[in-house]
Design an enzyme around this catalytic site. Structure first.
Site, PDB file in Angstrom:
ATOM      1  N   HIS C  51      -4.570   5.029  -6.992  1.00 11.28           N
ATOM      2  CA  HIS C  51      -5.296   5.613  -8.229  1.00 11.28           C
ATOM      3  C   HIS C  51      -6.583   5.032  -8.270  1.00 11.28           C
ATOM      4  O   HIS C  51      -7.053   4.223  -8.023  1.00 11.28           O
ATOM      5  CB  HIS C  51      -4.442   4.689  -9.314  1.00 11.28           C
ATOM      6  CG  HIS C  51      -2.900   5.204  -9.505  1.00 11.28           C
ATOM      7  ND1 HIS C  51      -2.638   6.415 -10.106  1.00 11.28           N
ATOM      8  CD2 HIS C  51      -1.870   4.826  -8.749  1.00 11.28           C
ATOM      9  CE1 HIS C  51      -1.400   6.686 -10.041  1.00 11.28           C
ATOM     10  NE2 HIS C  51      -0.621   5.591  -9.332  1.00 11.28           N
ATOM     11  N   VAL C 174      16.675 -15.984  -2.139  1.00 11.54           N
ATOM     12  CA  VAL C 174      16.383 -17.241  -2.963  1.00 11.54           C
ATOM     13  C   VAL C 174      17.616 -17.058  -3.872  1.00 11.54           C
ATOM     14  O   VAL C 174      17.796 -16.292  -4.603  1.00 11.54           O
ATOM     15  CB  VAL C 174      15.041 -17.452  -3.463  1.00 11.54           C
ATOM     16  CG1 VAL C 174      15.084 -18.537  -4.504  1.00 11.54           C
ATOM     17  CG2 VAL C 174      14.049 -17.503  -2.379  1.00 11.54           C
ATOM     18  N   LYS C 251       5.793  12.369 -20.038  1.00 12.55           N
ATOM     19  CA  LYS C 251       5.012  11.703 -19.361  1.00 12.55           C
ATOM     20  C   LYS C 251       4.918  12.843 -18.003  1.00 12.55           C
ATOM     21  O   LYS C 251       5.908  13.294 -17.424  1.00 12.55           O
ATOM     22  CB  LYS C 251       5.228  10.384 -18.672  1.00 12.55           C
ATOM     23  CG  LYS C 251       4.313   9.816 -18.204  1.00 12.55           C
ATOM     24  CD  LYS C 251       4.484   8.401 -17.984  1.00 12.55           C
ATOM     25  CE  LYS C 251       3.570   7.483 -17.149  1.00 12.55           C
ATOM     26  NZ  LYS C 251       3.371   7.794 -15.898  1.00 12.55           N
TER      27      LYS C 251
END
Lengths: 122, 425, 480
Positions: C51, C174, C251
């Protein structure tokens, strides 16, 4: 003579796939219609009395570039023997060279039919 | 290795082999076959089932047996071939074609050929191209990939199987997987009819009690690492899933048999025009593409159901390639365009030069949906010359019709030949 | 006892590890990754966009790191030999009424330090991009925007870190974290690890790890983005990355060439619950094709070769969370790394390394190897290079993936280099074998065979992506 039973079959002898109508008569004779060749008639007769199939599969090969070789029953065997035939080949292992058409197992599953290789292995 | 040949054949499968044999028999001398796999025979090597050759050899053979009949001829005729060789580029300049290929022995090399026969075959439509939603786990195979594992490696790609698409490879694999110990739960087909041969539905599905669900499709794939199940739904007449008909089927494998796509990336690079319907080259009576001296046959030209017809077509392409390489073909004068009407989707060829036909011209075609009790009609310009009654025509089965040269010559101003399906007399 | 353990071998973890590998730590630096390969999470399924930096709110970490990351990318791509191209981006405006939004974007970009931004009009849009919709009346043009191969970038960073001494532990999840006097004790699926400093770059799971050590809880939402990838035949459909101003349709969806020459459309943005929910959906794909379709004259839907979904790690606050945890000293969060995280990775690496150094100073390594060589591909090589490769190893003349022209030689390289591939997807991400139009139909069996041979395994043991993603389930007739 009254007809007992009318059945429609699709012939599997060749890719045309003729739709065959078979009428069974009381005296046990069959009337076959819709087939476009003689093989269709034979197929219909067999299919209604004692259906058969050709079986194609593979067996293991030791020491070749490919781990299996394709095989088939040399001619058709009773349909209800198909799985038995596969089972009979489960433990079979062959070693090269193998000729195309070579017998791999004689009289498989007691059908009187041999299993033959359908490909040569060097 | 001869860097200059008369005819270069791209692909050593059924089409390439038959083209090579025919070209040799009709007098071509320097022929070379380039094959990408480790052996000649192409996809036939993994098609270990029977049903091949009834037309060509009048007996029922398995794929490897059928291939070996041609491989023997190639060996006997002394036609050279290179294995594990991939063609990466073909270009045409004036009368010669330059074919660039690559293999371990020779590295990258270029062969100059008078004529090229394209016989690269096809590939299977992938899950991605089908746009099936869901996860992307292991256990999703094209039917052909599974076939290779089972028939050439002796390995099982899964234990519980759903097959999407009823193309012949899918049907054949449903049987193969069953015979080798897997449980095939269903074959789902989006269309209201099967894409495969009727005989395969009988002997591959019905024999083993495998349900064929027409107008059904897979709408979701479950499982993050390995497939856990798929959701199948009924499709409406617009092929859209019908809400409320969803059924979850647990399985560890999804096999896809949803169509084949001719592999024409090389052809496009060479400038060959494609027919959008077949995704194969546009060809004339000689099976010659829009690039002069470049011929095409087999599944790269249009997808076939029967290898026998591939061989027949390839034989014709090989002979025409030989004639081209020899020189002195009749000039093109009388050109005729083939047109489709009433449900015929395409014809191969789509252009005919009458002078270049020997005695008759085979025209192969497919229909777009199921037709029952119709007439197959052929028009020369506007005149009906052939009218055959057809009990049934299926999209899954290629049809052919033979046109006689003498008949064509009766029409001196023949411009178009139309192949049509018609309902009424 | 390690000096630093980075949890997560995505692009962020790899960038931090590579940056740390420039320093001479007495103890060691390790990266723990729960998956069987690097680049298995968010890093493998995103837009691959570098970007320009006009989107982020000025003053945020996103804004600061985006512009810096963008600047670093070019030099880094040379050092580490991964595909990057500054193709420029256009943010399309479809409605005159939205011009003020575009102006706002321009203003933000300039405040963030993005260079070369300007507004262009319909005529110039059409000149630059003839396939862009005629409905686009203006656009914000950002020449510094680019495209990168996300796998290439991640692999480059990780391989280079590995070569410079960072230890990578794959298949190491983990499970618990405990504070110890010297630092932290990590209980993992592959045993106990101890480290003075922990860098939490665990992507979607960064909140879970954070919450093991802190009372001030983090919450990360997986935000799903679905994509469609198109055949290279339409790879030149657009040459710039085409964004949309947010419209009444929501969007925007982008349309972009990829650095490898495909065309790509996506992503959607749907918040979900499931952190493993990387499934595509019928609605999602339909939606992205419809919305992305607004940008271009025609969507070449028949050329789709695959679709996929990725999950962005969205933190509730909306900005990156890169800080030492207040109530857990020596535990550094690098969380909420959603877009433009890929762009920012090189800058995040520097930023986090700076934080680590502050806490645990170390001298610069004198023998740091700044450069790494990518797998030499036949597809991109010229004739001379191709010949040289074949000369070196004839396996480069054995083509395995026809669609992408990938050879046995490249696959062998991918397996044997540092952090080499052990799975089919691993080979695919490193070499592109199977990424083409047939989607591995032909090459998968061959690649599996090569993997088995080179790793000394049976083909039955090879997986698609680790775990239970087995390719084969047994021998024929075994169940008969």
């Amino acid at each position: 003579m009254a007809s007992m039973d009318k059945k429609e079959l699709i012939c599997i002898c060749c890719p045309i796939g003729c739709v065959i109508t078979v009428t069974s008569h009381e005296d046990g004779t069959l009337d076959v219609k819709g087939n476009s060749c003689k093989r269709g008639e034979e197929y219909a007769n067999k299919e209604l009395t004692a259906p058969t199939r050709i079986v194609t599969t593979t067996v293991r090969v030791r020491g070749a570039s490919r781990p299996v070789v394709p095989v088939k029953t040399k001619c058709d065997i009773p349909k209800d023997k198909v799985m038995e035939c596969i089972k009979a080949l489960k433990e079979i292992e062959v070693t090269p060279p193998i000729r195309l058409g070579e017998t791999i197992v004689a009289n498989v599953a007691d059908t009187g039919v041999d299993i033959v290789a359908t490909k040569a292995v060097e | 290795m001869d860097k200059r040949v008369d005819i270069l054949i791209v692909g050593g499968g059924p089409a390439g082999l038959a083209a090579a044999v025919a070209a040799k028999k009709s007098g071509a001398d320097r022929i070379l076959i380039l094959e990408r796999d480790e052996e000649l025979g192409g996809i036939l090597n993994q098609c270990i089932h029977n049903g091949f050759g009834l037309h060509t050899f009048k007996e029922e053979l398995t794929g490897p047996e059928y291939a070996s009949r041609y491989i023997w001829q190639v060996e006997e005729l002394g036609i050279p071939y290179l294995l594990q060789t991939i063609v990466i580029d073909i270009s045409a300049s004036e009368a010669v074609k330059l074919v660039t290929a690559i293999n371990k022995e020779n590295g990258i090399f270029t062969i100059e050929a008078k004529a090229v026969v394209l016989a690269m075959g096809c590939r299977e439509r992938s899950r991605g191209a089908l746009n099936i939603p869901g996860y992307r786990p292991a256990g999703i195979y094209s039917a052909g990939t599974a076939q290779r594992y089972v028939n050439m490696e002796g390995r099982m790609p899964g234990k519980e199987v759903v097959v999407l698409g009823s193309g012949d490879i899918g049907l054949i694999m449903a049987r193969r997987m069953t015979l080798e110990g897997a449980k095939v739960k269903m074959v789902a087909e989006l269309m209201p009819y099967s894409g495969g041969l009727k005989r395969n539905i009988v002997q591959c599905l019905e024999d083993y009690g495998i349900p064929l669900k027409l107008s059904h499709t897979v709408i979701d794939i479950d499982g993050r690492e390995r497939v856990k199940g798929v959701t199948v739904a009924e499709a409406d007449e617009n092929r859209k899933p019908i809400p409320g008909t969803e059924e979850y089927i647990s399985c560890d494998t999804l096999l896809l048999s949803c169509g084949l796509i001719p592999e024409n990336e090389l052809s496009v690079g060479l400038g060959v025009s494609l027919n959008p319907v077949t995704a194969g080259p546009v060809v004339n009576e000689s099976l010659e593409t829009s690039v002069e001296g470049v011929f095409a046959c087999g599944n790269v030209l249009h997808v076939h159901d029967l290898v026998d017809y591939v061989s027949e077509e390839a034989c014709s392409a090989g002979e025409h390639a030989a004639a081209y390489a020899r020189g002195g073909r009749p000039a093109e004068e009388h050109k005729v365009t083939l047109k489709c009407a009433g449900g015929v989707r395409y014809t191969v060829p789509s252009l005919i030069c009458v002078e270049r036909i020997d005695k008759e011209q085979v025209v192969r075609f497919r229909v777009g949906s199921v037709y029952k009790d119709v007439f197959l009609t052929v028009y020369y310009n506007n005149t009906v010359v052939i009218k055959q009654k057809k009990r049934v025509l299926l999209p899954g089965e290629m049809e052919q019709i033979k046109l006689k040269k003498v008949e064509m010559e009766k029409f001196p101003d023949l411009k178009t030949i139309t192949v049509a399906i018609e309902r009424e007399g | 006892m390690y000096d630093v353990i980075v949890i997560g071998a995505g692009v962020t973890g790899a960038a931090i590890a590579r940056e740390l590998s420039k320093y001479e730590y007495e103890g060691k630096v390790a990266v723990l990754e729960r998956a069987s390969d690097i680049c298995e999470g968010t890093s493998k399924a995103n837009s691959g966009i570098v970007h320009a930096g006009h989107d982020a709110t000025p003053g945020t970490l996103k804004a600061k790191l985006n512009v810096l990351g963008n600047q670093r990318m070019e030099q880094l791509s040379k050092e580490l030999d991964f595909p990057f191209k500054r193709n420029g981006t256009l943010v399309l405006c479809f409605d005159g009424k939205d011009r003020d939004k575009m102006q706002e974007l321009l203003k933000k970009g300039r405040l963030n330090g993005v260079e070369g931004l300007r507004i262009i009009e319909a005529e110039e849009i059409q000149r630059l991009e003839p396939n862009v919709s005629n409905e686009a009346c203006a656009a914000l043009y950002a020449p510094s925007g680019g495209i990168v191969c996300p796998f290439g970038l991640t692999a480059a960073l990780a391989e280079n870190a590995c070569e410079n001494g960072v230890e990578f532990y794959l298949n190491t999840k983990v499970e618990r974290i405990r504070k110890s006097p010297a630092g932290y004790v990590l209980q993992t699926s592959a045993g106990i690890f101890e480290s003075q400093i922990i860098v939490n770059a665990a992507g979607l799971y960064a909140d879970a790890l954070h919450n093991m050590v802190s009372e001030k809880k983090l919450h990360i939402v997986p935000r799903k983005g679905e994509y469609c990838l198109f055949d290279k035949a339409v790879g030149g459909y657009v040459s710039h990355t085409i964004f949309q101003l947010p419209t009444r349709y929501g969007k925007g969806v982008l349309v972009t060439p990829t650095v490898h020459g495909n065309l790509m459309m996506g992503p959607t943005a749907v918040d979900i619950e499931d952190k493993e929910g990387t499934n595509t959906t019928e609605e999602g794909i339909a939606d992205l094709l419809k919305r992305g379709g607004l940008s271009i004259k025609r969507v070449p839907a028949e050329k789709i070769i695959t679709s996929f979904a990725g999950l962005r790690a969205h933190e509730d606050g909306g900005d990156f969370v890169i800080e030492e945890v207040e109530d857990a000293q020596g535990f550094i969060d690098v969380a909420g790394i959603e877009s433009p995280g890929l762009t920012c990775a090189p800058a995040i690496g520097e930023y986090v390394a700076g934080m680590v150094l502050e806490r645990l100073p170390a001298p610069k390594k004198v023998d740091f190897k700044a450069c790494r060589e990518a797998i030499r591909g036949m597809a991109d090589a010229d004739e001379e290079e191709r010949k040289a490769l074949i000369e070196k190893n004839p396996a480069y003349a054995n083509v395995i993936c026809r669609c992408e022209l990938v050879t046995e030689g490249e696959i062998m390289d991918a397996i044997h280099r540092p952090l080499g591939a052990t799975t089919l997807d691993g080979v695919k991400r490193r070499t592109r074998a199977g990424m083409g139009r047939c989607q591995s139909g032909f090459c998968a069996p061959k690649t599996v065979e090569i993997l088995a041979r080179e790793l000394g395994k049976d083909i039955g043991e090879i997986t698609k992506s680790g775990g239970s993603s087995m390719f084969l389930t047994g021998y024929d007739k075994a169940e008969v």
